[in-house]
Design a protein around this motif. Structure first.
Motif, PDB file in Angstrom:
ATOM      1  N   GLY A 826       0.660  -1.033   0.029  1.00 45.16           N
ATOM      2  CA  GLY A 826       0.175  -0.132  -0.037  1.00 45.16           C
ATOM      3  C   GLY A 826       0.948   1.305   0.056  1.00 45.16           C
ATOM      4  O   GLY A 826       2.039   1.213   0.617  1.00 45.16           O
ATOM      5  N   GLN A 827       0.256   2.320  -0.573  1.00 46.40           N
ATOM      6  CA  GLN A 827       1.136   3.551  -0.574  1.00 46.40           C
ATOM      7  C   GLN A 827       1.179   4.069   0.698  1.00 46.40           C
ATOM      8  O   GLN A 827       0.380   4.286   1.846  1.00 46.40           O
ATOM      9  CB  GLN A 827       0.385   4.660  -1.413  1.00 46.40           C
ATOM     10  CG  GLN A 827       1.222   5.858  -1.874  1.00 46.40           C
ATOM     11  CD  GLN A 827       2.004   5.802  -2.659  1.00 46.40           C
ATOM     12  OE1 GLN A 827       3.111   5.492  -2.179  1.00 46.40           O
ATOM     13  NE2 GLN A 827       1.909   5.832  -4.013  1.00 46.40           N
ATOM     14  N   ILE A 828       2.534   4.600   1.151  1.00 45.67           N
ATOM     15  CA  ILE A 828       2.833   5.057   2.478  1.00 45.67           C
ATOM     16  C   ILE A 828       3.417   6.604   2.300  1.00 45.67           C
ATOM     17  O   ILE A 828       4.229   6.769   1.399  1.00 45.67           O
ATOM     18  CB  ILE A 828       4.079   4.510   3.086  1.00 45.67           C
ATOM     19  CG1 ILE A 828       3.441   3.200   3.200  1.00 45.67           C
ATOM     20  CG2 ILE A 828       4.308   4.959   4.656  1.00 45.67           C
ATOM     21  CD1 ILE A 828       4.601   1.956   3.972  1.00 45.67           C
ATOM     22  N   TRP A 829       2.665   7.481   3.072  1.00 47.40           N
ATOM     23  CA  TRP A 829       3.100   9.032   2.896  1.00 47.40           C
ATOM     24  C   TRP A 829       3.964   9.378   4.160  1.00 47.40           C
ATOM     25  O   TRP A 829       3.810   8.932   5.579  1.00 47.40           O
ATOM     26  CB  TRP A 829       1.837   9.784   2.769  1.00 47.40           C
ATOM     27  CG  TRP A 829       1.254   9.522   1.499  1.00 47.40           C
ATOM     28  CD1 TRP A 829       0.382   8.417   1.197  1.00 47.40           C
ATOM     29  CD2 TRP A 829       0.964  10.252   0.360  1.00 47.40           C
ATOM     30  NE1 TRP A 829      -0.377   8.372   0.091  1.00 47.40           N
ATOM     31  CE2 TRP A 829       0.061   9.705  -0.443  1.00 47.40           C
ATOM     32  CE3 TRP A 829       1.581  11.656   0.220  1.00 47.40           C
ATOM     33  CZ2 TRP A 829       0.030  10.278  -1.582  1.00 47.40           C
ATOM     34  CZ3 TRP A 829       1.363  12.146  -1.050  1.00 47.40           C
ATOM     35  CH2 TRP A 829       0.446  11.493  -2.028  1.00 47.40           C
ATOM     36  N   VAL A 830       4.957  10.348   3.950  1.00 45.82           N
ATOM     37  CA  VAL A 830       5.850  10.730   4.895  1.00 45.82           C
ATOM     38  C   VAL A 830       5.945  12.111   4.440  1.00 45.82           C
ATOM     39  O   VAL A 830       5.484  12.815   3.683  1.00 45.82           O
ATOM     40  CB  VAL A 830       7.191   9.897   4.958  1.00 45.82           C
ATOM     41  CG1 VAL A 830       6.819   8.662   5.517  1.00 45.82           C
ATOM     42  CG2 VAL A 830       7.940  10.137   3.769  1.00 45.82           C
ATOM     43  N   GLU A 831       6.620  12.814   5.784  1.00 45.52           N
ATOM     44  CA  GLU A 831       7.120  14.231   5.461  1.00 45.52           C
ATOM     45  C   GLU A 831       7.905  14.426   4.288  1.00 45.52           C
ATOM     46  O   GLU A 831       8.927  13.682   3.946  1.00 45.52           O
ATOM     47  CB  GLU A 831       8.024  14.930   6.739  1.00 45.52           C
ATOM     48  CG  GLU A 831       8.016  16.371   6.712  1.00 45.52           C
ATOM     49  CD  GLU A 831       8.624  16.692   7.994  1.00 45.52           C
ATOM     50  OE1 GLU A 831       9.144  15.910   8.762  1.00 45.52           O
ATOM     51  OE2 GLU A 831       9.061  18.024   7.887  1.00 45.52           O
ATOM     52  N   ALA A 832       7.644  15.349   3.397  1.00 45.54           N
ATOM     53  CA  ALA A 832       8.208  15.594   2.284  1.00 45.54           C
ATOM     54  C   ALA A 832       9.666  16.359   2.741  1.00 45.54           C
ATOM     55  O   ALA A 832       9.805  17.066   3.591  1.00 45.54           O
ATOM     56  CB  ALA A 832       7.377  16.820   1.194  1.00 45.54           C
ATOM     57  N   ALA A 833      10.563  15.715   1.699  1.00 51.08           N
ATOM     58  CA  ALA A 833      12.088  16.205   2.015  1.00 51.08           C
ATOM     59  C   ALA A 833      12.078  17.850   1.731  1.00 51.08           C
ATOM     60  O   ALA A 833      11.296  18.449   1.073  1.00 51.08           O
ATOM     61  CB  ALA A 833      12.854  15.399   1.092  1.00 51.08           C
ATOM     62  N   PRO A 834      13.166  18.583   2.250  1.00 56.37           N
ATOM     63  CA  PRO A 834      13.147  19.677   2.208  1.00 56.37           C
ATOM     64  C   PRO A 834      13.616  20.055   0.533  1.00 56.37           C
ATOM     65  O   PRO A 834      14.254  19.288  -0.033  1.00 56.37           O
ATOM     66  CB  PRO A 834      14.763  20.342   3.089  1.00 56.37           C
ATOM     67  CG  PRO A 834      14.433  19.431   3.903  1.00 56.37           C
ATOM     68  CD  PRO A 834      13.980  17.968   3.471  1.00 56.37           C
TER      69      PRO A 834
END
Length: 923
Positions: A826-834
């Motif tokens: 399943g798709q996993i979302w995390v904080e976007a990189a700078p």
């Protein structure tokens, strides 16, 4: 059986009756045709009058709904609904159910039988003929109707042996003799068996094979031994894992004759170890009562170790060259021996030629220099068969020429002429004391009193083997006790007298302890098969599969060599066997045996046992329909005015109270309250309470399983999981929150959102799990995902992105590419990189900051994949067969990476780790 919304129906065609409900609704609410209007002048006399009772011209809607529900419940009930129906894997032909039916399955026999009942029920509904094959007692295959086998299940029980090559070969021949195809369902006990691969190949020629197997390791107990003054207990388990403690009880009769636990010892399995060992030190009187050892709460024959002659009360023969009426009692060579041995042994006195046929365990010769040639020959034979000869010196032995020139069979060393005493030719100035007992001797660990001194002794001749035969010596190195092996037995010599004439040893408690050690060490070596050639052994009692001793009158005798070396089976069952006065315990596990887990080919799917039993719902729905019809009768009387409203209200109130009291669900035990100190003493994994009992339970079980994995594989030792109430609990105690999202979860208050935002800003992490990855992969949006959007709207969440391939979560502890849970990929979302996080030339990863992503969002249902019970056994199925277990392992590794990321940040992005990571990646 047809599955609709997770519920099985045995007669799904009856559900077509639900299509009639709309027509029935129209018929019930139809009104009679309007009457013809005809002017009638006399009606004016009725104007102004009011009727106290009014009748409706149509049936009230709520009464129609009640009747519709009653009819619907009756239709659904008659269609045969079943909750938790057995899975149907598409087989339609004959079905063969194979059972290992060994002692290893005894602890889970009820679970095995429930699984068989569920499979037979499914086969009966599908009209499939069924055959049962028990590998411990193979019989020709008979394909009968499922109900016939169901009636025979109650009489089936596990056997106290595992299927051997002979049984598996016989089963293979029976399968080969069966014509036609059939599918196989194999209920495995989880142990490896020699010849399994050939049997699997034979079954594969006839059809598909599916295996059910428990993930719980099998426990077994090896025969108890006596070493260095203690009973040594050894246990095994079939698979390594987390540390585990087991309790082994010593069972035997108490002084009143009632069988009970006489003692207990705790054996500890270390992490990743399959062996455990413990020692039990008991007085000889108590030790002689023990008839078996067994693992507590593990009812199987393999968890029982029977005892035989090696731990019983010893028979000791006392022989002296001095007649019984010669000299004073205190000067008799046997006096102190009697006093020391009488409480713990059976003493036999008389002539040696008369006592040897009684086959005592120990023969003691007190100052006996020479024996008649026939007696010496008989004594040598007795020792070689496992006896212990214990000799004491004295004036007669010192004055004789015994063992002067050559070593004799019944003397451990050669002796010097004369002896050594105070004032003698080879003298010392004062009595000598004993040196501490060396490790590896029978006396090691005994305390030597200061008052024990030696005044005289016989001396051993120097010899190359002398050092190896000394088991006790004086403080000047002079041998005091020597020993040598003779056949299966041994010969031991005390170089002093058995009375107090030459030393004070017989006056001390040390003398009793030394004799007890030697009497116990007289245990014969385990006999070899050839040693029992020509003997026949009769079973006195045998073990059943559950580890219970049962009578064995009808079993035939067993040849001695077969008893030692033959495989256990119907003709040689584990139990206690006797031959004359000798007893031998044939246990399920013997010295050298190993418990190994079963290994299956990759083409054979392996399933866990069903977590839930089939539950027919027909009776409940028919009962509900009858209840609704009864309520309809009462409601119709009330509407028609034939029953007063007061009586109807009283009846309704009584029914409501009865249902509330009798049918109210019992709430589970409340979570124990923990103080702030307890929550911060160790890392505590927390989950957000959703208000739904099932979801919260799975979350707690999942974090418990993840904690076990962290404890086993890392230095992190988390405490028990904790359920967090967002409205009342302090969040700063928990670095990690698991939030299972449900569509019915209430929105937190504004104060709760304020605490959540503070928690995210101060370094906390929340894992949002919508548990809908199966829908997301199909392109659908679940209600849980829509609810997550509402829950996350007030949160201060930074911009998110799908997890990139170089994110630190892919290498925080394990190198991962996929992060499955119960659902894969399943798709996993995390904080976007700078935006400025660019990849440096020559480095495989971007230069990221040292922060931790405050949120991780996915839907793979990780808690269900992590979930274990109190015994660390997985609770919910993941995938199928070995691929499913691989998926569960990857889910656990993702959990470890997640916690390592929470606790250590993005340290794996530092350049110092690049060489090691490149080496691991093969770049």
């Amino acid at each position: 059986m047809t599955l609709i919304a997770g519920i099985g129906f045995t007669s799904p065609w009856l559900l077509l009756g639900l299509l009639v409900l709309p027509l029935l609704w129209l018929l019930l609410r139809a009104i009679p045709p309007a009457p013809k209007r005809q002017p009638f002048p006399a009606v004016t006399l009725l104007l102004g009058l009011r009727d106290d009772e009014s009748l409706s011209d149509r049936t009230p809607w709520w009464l129609l709904l009640l009747r519709m529900l009653a009819v619907a419940a009756a239709i659904i009930g008659l269609s045969g609904p079943v909750l938790n129906p057995a899975q149907d894997y598409g087989g339609r032909g004959p079905l063969l159910i194979v059972l290992d039916s060994s002692w290893a399955g005894a602890p889970r026999w009820d679970q095995n039988r429930a699984q068989i009942e569920a499979e037979l029920a499914e086969a009966g509904r599908a009209g499939r003929p069924v055959a049962l094959l028990r590998l411990t007692a193979p019989e020709p295959l008979q394909f009968l109707s499922a109900p016939q086998w169901t009636r025979q299940l109650a009489g089936m029980a596990p056997q106290p042996w595992t299927p051997g090559p002979a049984q598996l070969t016989l089963a293979q021949d029976m399968i080969a003799a069966t014509e036609g195809g059939f599918d196989t369902l194999w209920l495995s006990d989880g142990l490896a068996m020699e010849g399994r691969a050939d049997l699997v190949a034979a079954l594969s020629d006839h059809g598909e094979i599916e295996v059910y197997e428990s993930a719980t390791p099998t426990l077994g107990l090896l025969p108890a031994t006596y070493e260095d003054g203690a009973i040594v207990l050894r246990a095994q388990r079939s698979a390594s894992g987390l540390p585990q403690d087991i309790t082994v009880q010593a069972i035997g009769p108490d002084p009143g004759g009632a069988e009970r636990a006489l003692a207990a010892a705790t054996l500890a399995f270390e992490a990743n170890s399959t062996h455990a060992e413990g020692r039990l030190t008991l007085p000889m009187e108590l030790r002689a009562r023990i008839n078996r050892f067994e693992i507590l709460n593990s009812r199987s024959a393999g968890a029982v170790s029977l005892t035989d002659d090696r731990l019983r009360r010893r028979e000791v023969a006392l022989i002296s060259a001095q007649s019984s009426n010669e000299g004073l009692a205190l000067l008799s060579p046997l006096h102190y021996l009697r006093q020391a041995l009488m409480p713990s042994t059976e003493l036999l006195e008389g002539a040696l030629i008369d006592l040897l046929p009684a086959n005592p365990d120990v023969v003691i010769l007190a100052d006996v220099a020479r024996l008649a040639p026939d007696q010496e020959t008989a004594l040598v034979d007795w020792v070689e068969q496992g006896g212990l000869l214990l000799r004491f010196a004295g004036p007669r032995l010192a004055a004789s020429d015994t063992a002067r020139d050559t070593e004799e069979p019944l003397m451990p060393v050669r002796l010097r002429i004369g002896g050594r005493s105070i004032g003698g030719a080879m003298s010392w100035g004062e009595p000598k004391s004993l040196a501490p007992f060396a490790e590896g001797t029978p006396f090691y660990g005994l305390t030597i009193p200061d008052e024990v001194t030696i005044g005289s002794q016989v001396m051993a001749q120097p010899d190359p083997e002398l050092a190896n035969r000394v088991v006790a010596e004086l403080n000047d190195g002079t041998p005091l006790v020597t020993r040598k092996a003779l056949g299966q037995g041994q010969v031991i010599l005390f170089h002093v007298t058995a009375n107090a004439e030459w030393s004070t040893l017989p006056l001390s408690g040390l003398f009793v302890e030394m004799l007890e050690r030697l009497a116990i060490s007289s245990v014969a070596k385990p006999p070899e098969a050839e040693d029992l050639d020509g003997t026949t052994w009769q079973a006195a009692a045998v073990l059943d599969g559950f580890g219970r001793l049962v009578d064995a009158d009808t079993l035939a005798g067993v040849a001695g060599p077969d008893l030692i070396a033959g495989p256990a089976g119907p003709d040689l069952q584990p139990g206690l066997y006797t031959s004359g006065k000798r007893a031998y315990a044939r246990n399920v596990l013997r010295d050298g045996d190993e418990l190994l887990s079963a290994r299956w080919p990759a083409t054979v799917p392996v399933q866990m046992y069903e977590a839930a039993k089939e539950r027919p719902l027909a009776g409940a729905l028919i009962g509900l329909a009858l209840l609704l019809m009864a309520v309809d009768v009462v409601a119709a009387l009330l509407v028609s005015g034939l029953w007063s409203p007061a009586r109807g209200a009283s009846l309704a109130l009584a029914c409501a109270l009865g249902l509330a009291i009798g049918g109210a669900p019992q709430s589970g035990q409340a979570q124990p309250t923990r103080t702030a100190t307890e929550l911060t003493a160790n890392l505590t994994l927390a989950y957000v309470k959703t208000g739904q009992a099932d979801t919260d339970r799975i979350a707690e079980e999942g974090l418990r399983g993840l904690g076990n994995v962290l404890r086993l594989r890392t230095s992190v030792e988390p405490a028990a999981p904790y359920g967090v109430d967002l409205e009342t609990d302090e969040l700063s105690f928990f670095p990690f929150l698991y939030w299972p999202v449900t569509d019915a979860q209430p929105m937190p208050s504004s104060d709760a959102y304020a605490r959540l935002n503070d928690y995210l800003r101060t370094g906390g992490m929340i894992l949002f799990d919508t548990r809908d990855a199966d829908l997301a992969l199909a392109g659908a949006t679940s209600s849980a995902a829509r609810r997550l959007q509402q829950l996350a709207l007030p949160l201060d969440i930074p911009p998110l992105e799908p997890m990139p391939a170089d994110h630190v979560l892919t290498r925080a502890f394990y190198l991962l590419q996929d992060f499955p849970g119960r659902f894969p990929r399943g798709q996993i979302w995390v904080e976007a990189a700078p935006p400025d996080a660019e990849q440096v030339e020559g480095l495989p990863f971007r230069n990221l900051n040292d922060g931790v992503t405050p949120v991780v969002i996915g839907g793979n249902d990780w808690a269900a994949a992590w979930a274990v019970d109190a015994d660390n056994v997985p609770l919910y199925p993941v995938g199928r067969g070995f691929s499913g277990e691989r998926q569960r392992e990857l889910a656990r590794r993702f959990g470890v990476n997640l916690l390592m990321h929470v606790l250590t940040g993005n340290y794996k992005s530092d350049q110092v780790h690049v060489p090691a990571l490149l080496d691991r990646l093969g770049q």
